[in-house]
Design a protein around this motif. Structure first.
Motif, PDB file in Angstrom:
ATOM      1  N   VAL A 860      42.928  60.993  36.046  1.00  0.00           N
ATOM      2  CA  VAL A 860      43.006  60.522  37.468  1.00  0.00           C
ATOM      3  C   VAL A 860      42.633  61.820  37.866  1.00  0.00           C
ATOM      4  CG1 VAL A 860      44.305  60.061  39.455  1.00  0.00           C
ATOM      5  CG2 VAL A 860      45.032  58.891  37.224  1.00  0.00           C
ATOM      6  N   LEU A 861      42.788  62.804  37.820  1.00  0.00           N
ATOM      7  CA  LEU A 861      42.308  64.121  38.288  1.00  0.00           C
ATOM      8  C   LEU A 861      40.586  64.255  38.151  1.00  0.00           C
ATOM      9  CD1 LEU A 861      42.527  66.927  39.765  1.00  0.00           C
ATOM     10  CD2 LEU A 861      43.042  67.827  37.487  1.00  0.00           C
ATOM     11  N   SER A 862      40.107  63.802  36.979  1.00  0.00           N
ATOM     12  CA  SER A 862      38.829  64.054  36.749  1.00  0.00           C
ATOM     13  C   SER A 862      38.046  63.004  37.807  1.00  0.00           C
ATOM     14  CB  SER A 862      38.447  63.581  35.281  1.00  0.00           C
ATOM     15  OG  SER A 862      38.697  62.183  35.082  1.00  0.00           O
ATOM     16  N   LEU A 863      38.453  62.062  38.223  1.00  0.00           N
ATOM     17  CA  LEU A 863      37.810  61.295  39.228  1.00  0.00           C
ATOM     18  C   LEU A 863      38.208  61.542  41.013  1.00  0.00           C
ATOM     19  CD1 LEU A 863      38.727  57.692  37.858  1.00  0.00           C
ATOM     20  CD2 LEU A 863      36.634  59.098  37.486  1.00  0.00           C
ATOM     21  N   LEU A 864      38.819  62.486  41.000  1.00  0.00           N
ATOM     22  CA  LEU A 864      39.306  62.909  42.151  1.00  0.00           C
ATOM     23  C   LEU A 864      38.099  63.803  43.132  1.00  0.00           C
ATOM     24  CD1 LEU A 864      42.933  64.257  42.580  1.00  0.00           C
ATOM     25  CD2 LEU A 864      42.049  62.188  43.131  1.00  0.00           C
ATOM     26  N   PRO A 865      36.987  64.358  42.277  1.00  0.00           N
ATOM     27  CA  PRO A 865      35.931  64.877  42.984  1.00  0.00           C
ATOM     28  C   PRO A 865      35.086  63.916  43.420  1.00  0.00           C
ATOM     29  CG  PRO A 865      36.526  66.087  40.956  1.00  0.00           C
ATOM     30  CD  PRO A 865      37.239  64.859  40.761  1.00  0.00           C
ATOM     31  N   SER A 866      35.005  62.646  42.710  1.00  0.00           N
ATOM     32  CA  SER A 866      34.111  61.430  43.199  1.00  0.00           C
ATOM     33  C   SER A 866      34.367  60.994  44.584  1.00  0.00           C
ATOM     34  CB  SER A 866      34.118  60.474  41.954  1.00  0.00           C
ATOM     35  OG  SER A 866      35.345  59.678  41.986  1.00  0.00           O
ATOM     36  N   HIS A 867      33.579  59.857  45.029  1.00  0.00           N
ATOM     37  CA  HIS A 867      33.887  59.154  46.329  1.00  0.00           C
ATOM     38  C   HIS A 867      34.594  58.061  46.011  1.00  0.00           C
ATOM     39  CE1 HIS A 867      31.766  62.300  48.444  1.00  0.00           C
ATOM     40  NE2 HIS A 867      30.674  62.056  47.359  1.00  0.00           N
ATOM     41  N   LEU A 868      34.955  57.711  44.713  1.00  0.00           N
ATOM     42  CA  LEU A 868      35.696  56.533  44.524  1.00  0.00           C
ATOM     43  C   LEU A 868      37.059  56.375  45.492  1.00  0.00           C
ATOM     44  CD1 LEU A 868      35.231  56.369  40.659  1.00  0.00           C
ATOM     45  CD2 LEU A 868      34.159  55.315  42.693  1.00  0.00           C
ATOM     46  N   SER A 869      37.478  55.269  45.752  1.00  0.00           N
ATOM     47  CA  SER A 869      38.688  54.945  46.434  1.00  0.00           C
ATOM     48  C   SER A 869      39.712  54.946  45.451  1.00  0.00           C
ATOM     49  CB  SER A 869      38.552  53.567  47.103  1.00  0.00           C
ATOM     50  OG  SER A 869      38.360  52.567  46.263  1.00  0.00           O
ATOM     51  N   GLN A 870      40.993  54.894  45.631  1.00  0.00           N
ATOM     52  CA  GLN A 870      41.930  54.587  44.623  1.00  0.00           C
ATOM     53  C   GLN A 870      41.977  53.351  44.047  1.00  0.00           C
ATOM     54  OE1 GLN A 870      45.931  55.648  46.656  1.00  0.00           O
ATOM     55  NE2 GLN A 870      45.457  57.789  46.447  1.00  0.00           N
ATOM     56  N   GLU A 871      41.483  52.219  44.818  1.00  0.00           N
ATOM     57  CA  GLU A 871      41.470  50.823  44.171  1.00  0.00           C
ATOM     58  C   GLU A 871      40.138  51.084  43.247  1.00  0.00           C
ATOM     59  OE1 GLU A 871      41.581  51.423  47.338  1.00  0.00           O
ATOM     60  OE2 GLU A 871      43.688  50.425  47.946  1.00  0.00           O
ATOM     61  N   GLN A 872      38.923  51.689  43.344  1.00  0.00           N
ATOM     62  CA  GLN A 872      38.135  51.655  42.539  1.00  0.00           C
ATOM     63  C   GLN A 872      38.395  52.686  41.308  1.00  0.00           C
ATOM     64  OE1 GLN A 872      35.274  53.420  45.386  1.00  0.00           O
ATOM     65  NE2 GLN A 872      34.134  51.350  45.317  1.00  0.00           N
ATOM     66  N   MET A 873      39.275  53.607  41.610  1.00  0.00           N
ATOM     67  CA  MET A 873      39.969  54.454  40.450  1.00  0.00           C
ATOM     68  C   MET A 873      40.455  53.603  39.629  1.00  0.00           C
ATOM     69  SD  MET A 873      40.584  58.019  42.670  1.00  0.00           S
ATOM     70  CE  MET A 873      41.502  58.770  41.441  1.00  0.00           C
ATOM     71  N   ALA A 874      41.188  52.864  40.213  1.00  0.00           N
ATOM     72  CA  ALA A 874      42.195  52.113  39.348  1.00  0.00           C
ATOM     73  C   ALA A 874      41.387  51.116  38.464  1.00  0.00           C
ATOM     74  CB  ALA A 874      43.256  51.231  40.196  1.00  0.00           C
ATOM     75  N   ALA A 875      40.447  50.424  39.045  1.00  0.00           N
ATOM     76  CA  ALA A 875      39.718  49.642  38.115  1.00  0.00           C
ATOM     77  C   ALA A 875      38.748  50.309  37.187  1.00  0.00           C
ATOM     78  CB  ALA A 875      38.486  48.999  39.212  1.00  0.00           C
ATOM     79  N   GLU A 876      38.541  51.552  37.402  1.00  0.00           N
ATOM     80  CA  GLU A 876      37.596  52.309  36.521  1.00  0.00           C
ATOM     81  C   GLU A 876      38.530  52.538  35.408  1.00  0.00           C
ATOM     82  OE1 GLU A 876      34.165  54.352  35.334  1.00  0.00           O
ATOM     83  OE2 GLU A 876      34.638  52.981  37.005  1.00  0.00           O
ATOM     84  N   LEU A 877      39.878  52.985  35.527  1.00  0.00           N
ATOM     85  CA  LEU A 877      40.747  53.302  34.574  1.00  0.00           C
ATOM     86  C   LEU A 877      41.538  52.313  33.912  1.00  0.00           C
ATOM     87  CD1 LEU A 877      42.077  56.670  36.163  1.00  0.00           C
ATOM     88  CD2 LEU A 877      40.674  56.478  34.481  1.00  0.00           C
ATOM     89  N   HIS A 878      41.321  50.923  34.495  1.00  0.00           N
ATOM     90  CA  HIS A 878      42.162  49.766  34.338  1.00  0.00           C
ATOM     91  C   HIS A 878      43.511  50.220  34.317  1.00  0.00           C
ATOM     92  CE1 HIS A 878      38.588  48.266  32.232  1.00  0.00           C
ATOM     93  NE2 HIS A 878      38.379  49.145  31.702  1.00  0.00           N
ATOM     94  N   LEU A 879      44.096  50.647  35.411  1.00  0.00           N
ATOM     95  CA  LEU A 879      45.494  50.916  35.745  1.00  0.00           C
ATOM     96  C   LEU A 879      45.644  49.848  37.030  1.00  0.00           C
ATOM     97  CD1 LEU A 879      45.557  54.530  35.242  1.00  0.00           C
ATOM     98  CD2 LEU A 879      46.396  52.849  33.808  1.00  0.00           C
ATOM     99  N   SER A 880      46.986  49.926  37.512  1.00  0.00           N
ATOM    100  CA  SER A 880      46.952  49.137  38.718  1.00  0.00           C
ATOM    101  C   SER A 880      47.175  50.002  39.934  1.00  0.00           C
ATOM    102  CB  SER A 880      48.811  48.811  38.783  1.00  0.00           C
ATOM    103  OG  SER A 880      49.585  49.735  38.607  1.00  0.00           O
ATOM    104  N   VAL A 881      47.009  49.813  41.059  1.00  0.00           N
ATOM    105  CA  VAL A 881      46.625  50.713  42.236  1.00  0.00           C
ATOM    106  C   VAL A 881      47.975  51.559  42.318  1.00  0.00           C
ATOM    107  CG1 VAL A 881      46.311  51.200  44.627  1.00  0.00           C
ATOM    108  CG2 VAL A 881      45.079  49.142  43.268  1.00  0.00           C
ATOM    109  N   ASN A 882      49.068  51.025  41.981  1.00  0.00           N
ATOM    110  CA  ASN A 882      50.470  51.906  42.466  1.00  0.00           C
ATOM    111  C   ASN A 882      50.524  52.798  41.493  1.00  0.00           C
ATOM    112  OD1 ASN A 882      51.142  50.368  44.600  1.00  0.00           O
ATOM    113  ND2 ASN A 882      52.198  48.639  43.318  1.00  0.00           N
TER     114      ASN A 882
END
Length: 914
Positions: A860-882
């Motif tokens: 998750v930390l590796s995606l924080l510098p990007s401009h992805l939203s938490q919803e997009q991060m969840a999709a990228e990581l195949h996790l739920s938003v929560n």
């Protein structure tokens, strides 16, 4: 007068008068006085004027004046040696008054007189030191009558004295202890009655042959009395002379340590008071030194000796036949031999002592005199020397003398005949200087001279200039050109093609002329042709062919005894292994290349820029970014004309150096700017570049890994798309395809994409790519709980790292891999030092934070510098938003951050993000 123009001890003085004062008296020559302090009965000191013989004798006898009898022959006593010696002895304080009254001074039989003298002196109970300073100042008849007898008497008495001492010592054991004590006391009182010290300039003055048989003779010559560099430095300090190290070396080179000349040069430097000022030609520029040589050395030479020294002054080293040619005198060799044996201003060396080296100051003095008074003669001698060396098979010396003559026709002729061979032996600097000295008009009428000039500039990696000379050569080429010229043109064209922007349209092996090169009667041409084939094979990725051709070239260069071409072949082999990512083998061959290529050849020829590039690559892959930056800086500065080429070898070298520079900045901490630097270097590489595939493989792996680590998924996809086009079907492409899914925990997909590598369906272009694969698979095994497999993979990684001498993939490994490495410290066996080295390369905070973030939190930390939203991060990581929100909250807490921006800043500062 003494060697330095001071006063010598007077004939009748009771003690030596002061020998030369400062500056020579400031230098204690303990090394030499220690030699004189030995048990020698005879001291012989022979050297030209100005070598400090008197000063050394004075230092040796300091504090022993009561038993010194010092005689300096002069015009009043040169014809009466025995009376002068007798009078000197009578005034010695250690000899009782009246002890020598038996002698009148008119005695004629030296054997009888000196035998009685020895008997009388032995009764004094001490050793009388008789010094004759300036033996060659005695009348030859008188000297030849008394000196041999004196030497013989002293050596015989010393032998008898030594025998008596041994006999008395053996008798000691036959008596009781009291008697033994008395005998030993008597034994200690026995000593040699006289010690003889002779100082002279001309070796013919004394024949020490018979005296040497006694084994108790100390001889000091020119080499012994000359100053060392340390002596000169000490004297300079004591006389407050400012002198830099370059001046010190140059002073020693020009004077060869001649004490008087060193003193005069130091006086000149003291007046200049600038340690950076060039010393210049001392013999030509220092009037006092020139006067000293004229008055003390040159005026004592015969006209024949002067002529021989003058005519041979254009040569550093001369043999008898060459001296005879230069002087026009059949006896020139005999004259030089006499000067070597008798005067000490010439040194004979080599087999049969047939090679002569005139003292550098004497040679420079005569050369300067010719330049000032007879410049035409100096040029004539240089021409004669050039032709003599050419006929003797020494084109290097021939070219040097031709340059001294300033005869353009002669220089051009030697370059035409021997220029290619000189280049093949590494004499690039000499050839380049000669070319620069010639007018353009000579090149317009000589195609061969143009080709030699082109080859010289190709060797110096200046293709633009080389192309201009080749264009002139092609314009003047005729159909009936001699075979040798056609060979050189074919070789120049083939070598030049690799530096051309249109290299891909040229095949350096396609022409008929090139095909004939392998049958050339010149070994250097054949070897160079093989190296062109090596380059072609490297461009095509045929590394086996490249190794075979290079090995064949190396065998031929070794058999020919050509160290320069052997060094170039080693450099080719180093490049061959470097392009395969086999760093250890590349480093071994690079070391051999540097050993075989002397510094001046390495600088002037093809080695320096290539060597800097390979050193930079090795430093980067050993995880030494600072060292890599030093080498890349030197390499870019040394590219010269190659740096302006967009393609060809020059373009490939520049691109490689730029890639290494950007990656070194990345590893040094400048991550954001380095990523852009990698992109710019990558965009300059296309299919039409020389060595495009290994270059593309290197930058794709480095840039893709960096983009993912920094959370720039779009950048990583851009690199992958670019690599799909340039390196399809390679192991590097499999790695890139697997890294993306692995970063978002799609481990099955990552494993599938690595399968072609493990089945052998594809192979990596670079051996160290396998190390990246090991590290990636180790990380995936840890993140899926397979620690036993992870440990095995880590062991394999260290084995490969040691084999390749590559550490960078381990040094930038994910934190979970470093955590496992730390757990297993001490269990790596032969690779333990390598493991410790990897840990030392990690920031100190790594140890504290090894378990501070879970693998999922790090994802998750590796995606924080990007401009992805938490919803997009969840999709990228195949996790739920929560789940993502929970991880983000925990990350903020651990990093002490209140916002996404603060968390990213803290992660970079603490080293959590690469």
């Amino acid at each position: 007068m003494d060697d330095q123009g001071g006063t010598r001890p007077d004939l009748l003085s009771l003690k030596p008068t002061p020998a030369p004062g400062p500056p020579l008296a400031l230098l204690a020559r303990s090394r030499l006085t220690a030699k004189l302090d030995g048990p020698a009965g005879i001291v012989l000191m022979c050297a030209p004027a100005g070598y400090g013989k008197t000063v050394l004798l004075k230092q040796w006898l300091e504090g022993q004046r009561h038993n010194v009898a010092w005689l300096t022959p002069n015009q009043h006593n040169r014809n009466a040696l025995w009376p002068a010696m007798l009078q000197t002895l009578r005034r010695c304080p250690a000899i009782p008054p009246g002890a020598l009254q038996l002698f009148s001074g008119t005695e004629q039989d030296p054997v009888e007189v000196l035998g009685e003298l020895a008997r009388i002196l032995s009764a004094t109970g001490t050793t009388i030191r008789l010094v004759i300073d300036g033996v060659d100042g005695i009348d030859p008849d008188e000297r030849d009558y008394w000196i041999p007898a004196l030497l013989n008497q002293v050596s015989q008495f010393n032998q008898v004295s030594q025998f008596n001492q041994v006999s008395q010592f053996n008798q000691v054991s036959q008596f009781n202890q009291v008697s033994q004590f008395n005998q030993v006391s008597q034994f200690n009182q026995v000593s040699q009655p006289i010690q003889l010290a002779l100082a002279y300039r001309d070796n013919t003055a004394v024949d020490p042959g018979p005296a040497r048989l006694s084994g108790r003779v100390v001889e000091l010559g020119t080499k012994d009395l000359a100053f060392t560099m340390d002596d000169i430095n000490v004297l300079a300090v004591k006389t407050t002379t400012l002198m830099g190290m370059p001046q010190l070396r140059e002073l020693f080179r020009q004077t060869a340590g001649w004490p008087a000349c060193v003193v005069l040069a130091l006086r000149y430097l003291r007046e200049a008071a600038n340690p950076d000022v060039p010393l210049g030609d001392l013999a030509a520029n220092n009037r006092q030194l020139a006067d000293f040589l004229d008055h003390q050395i040159i005026r004592d030479l015969s006209c024949e000796e002067r002529h021989v020294l003058s005519s041979t002054s254009v040569c550093r080293v001369v043999v008898a036949a060459q001296a005879s040619t230069l002087a026009g005198n059949r006896n020139a060799g005999l004259v030089l031999s006499g000067l070597a044996d008798d005067r000490g201003i010439v040194e004979s060396a080599g087999s049969g002592r047939s090679v002569f080296l005139v003292h550098p100051l004497i040679r420079a003095h005569f050369r300067a005199d010719l330049a000032r008074k007879q410049p035409d003669e100096l040029i004539r001698y240089s021409r004669i020397a050039a032709r003599w060396h050419e006929h003797a098979g020494d084109p290097v010396a021939a070219l040097r003398h031709a340059m001294d003559s300033s005869d353009h026709g002669l220089i051009g002729d030697i370059l035409e005949q021997h220029g290619a061979a000189l280049l093949g032996s590494g004499e690039v600097i000499h050839v380049r200087r000669a070319i620069a000295a010639l007018p353009d008009s000579l090149f317009t009428v000589s195609p061969k001279l143009c080709v030699v000039a082109a080859l010289a500039h190709v060797e110096s990696r200046q293709p633009t200039t080389a192309s201009r000379y080749m264009a002139v050569a092609n314009r003047n080429r005729s159909d009936d050109s001699p075979p040798e010229l056609r060979e050189l043109q074919a070789l120049a064209k083939a070598r030049l093609s690799w530096f051309s922007d249109g290299w891909e349209e040229q095949d350096p092996k396609a022409t008929v002329e090139y095909a004939a090169l392998t049958f050339s009667r010149h070994s250097d041409v054949r070897i160079e042709a093989k190296m062109v084939t090596v380059t072609a094979a490297l461009v095509e990725g045929n590394y086996g062919t490249a190794e075979n051709e290079a090995s064949a070239a190396l065998i031929e260069a070794t058999e020919a005894g050509n160290a320069y071409l052997a060094g170039k072949v080693y450099l080719k082999l180093a490049a061959t292994y470097s392009m395969q990512g086999r760093l250890r083998r590349a480093s071994e061959f690079l070391h051999l290349a540097e050993e075989n290529l002397p510094a001046q050849m390495w600088t002037a020829g093809a080695g320096r820029s290539t060597g800097s590039l390979m050193h930079a690559s090795a430093a980067l892959l050993r995880a030494e970014p600072r060292k890599a930056l030093e080498f890349t800086s030197a390499g870019l500065a040394e590219l010269g004309q190659l740096g302006s080429s967009s393609k060809g070898v020059g373009g490939a070298m520049r691109a490689t150096l730029e890639i290494i520079t950007a990656c070194a900045h990345l590893d040094s901490g400048d991550r954001r700017n380095a990523l852009e630097g990698l992109r710019q270097a990558r965009l300059r590489i296309g299919r039409d570049h020389v060595f495009a595939q290994p270059l593309a493989a290197s930058i794709a792996v480095i840039e893709h890994s960096a983009a993912l680590a920094l959370g720039h998924a779009d950048h990583a996809r851009e690199v992958l798309d670019w690599a799909e086009d340039l390196i399809p079907g390679t192991g590097e492409l499999c790695l890139l395809r697997a890294q993306g899914p692995a970063g978002i925990s799609r481990f099955d997909a990552a494993t599938d994409r690595l399968k072609p590598l493990h089945t052998g369906a594809v192979k990596p272009l670079l051996e160290w790519t396998k190390l990246h694969v090991n590290v990636l698979e180790c990380s995936m095994a840890l993140r899926t709980g397979r620690r036993t497999l992870a440990g095995k993979l880590l062991d394999e990684a260290f084995h490969l790292a040691g084999e390749l001498d590559v550490l960078r993939p381990l040094a930038i490994a994910p934190q979970e891999v470093i955590g496992l490495l730390m757990e297993r410290v001490g269990a790596y066996g032969p690779h333990e030092a390598l493991a410790q080295r990897v840990l030392s390369l990690r920031p100190p905070t790594d140890a504290r934070r090894a378990q501070s973030l879970t693998p999922r939190e790090r994802e998750v930390l590796s995606l924080l510098p990007s401009h992805l939203s938490q919803e997009q991060m969840a999709a990228e990581l195949h996790l739920s938003v929560n789940t993502v929100k929970t991880h983000v909250r925990i990350i903020y807490s651990k990093l002490g951050a209140g916002s996404r921006h603060d968390a990213v800043a803290a992660a970079y500062k603490g080293g959590y993000l690469p």
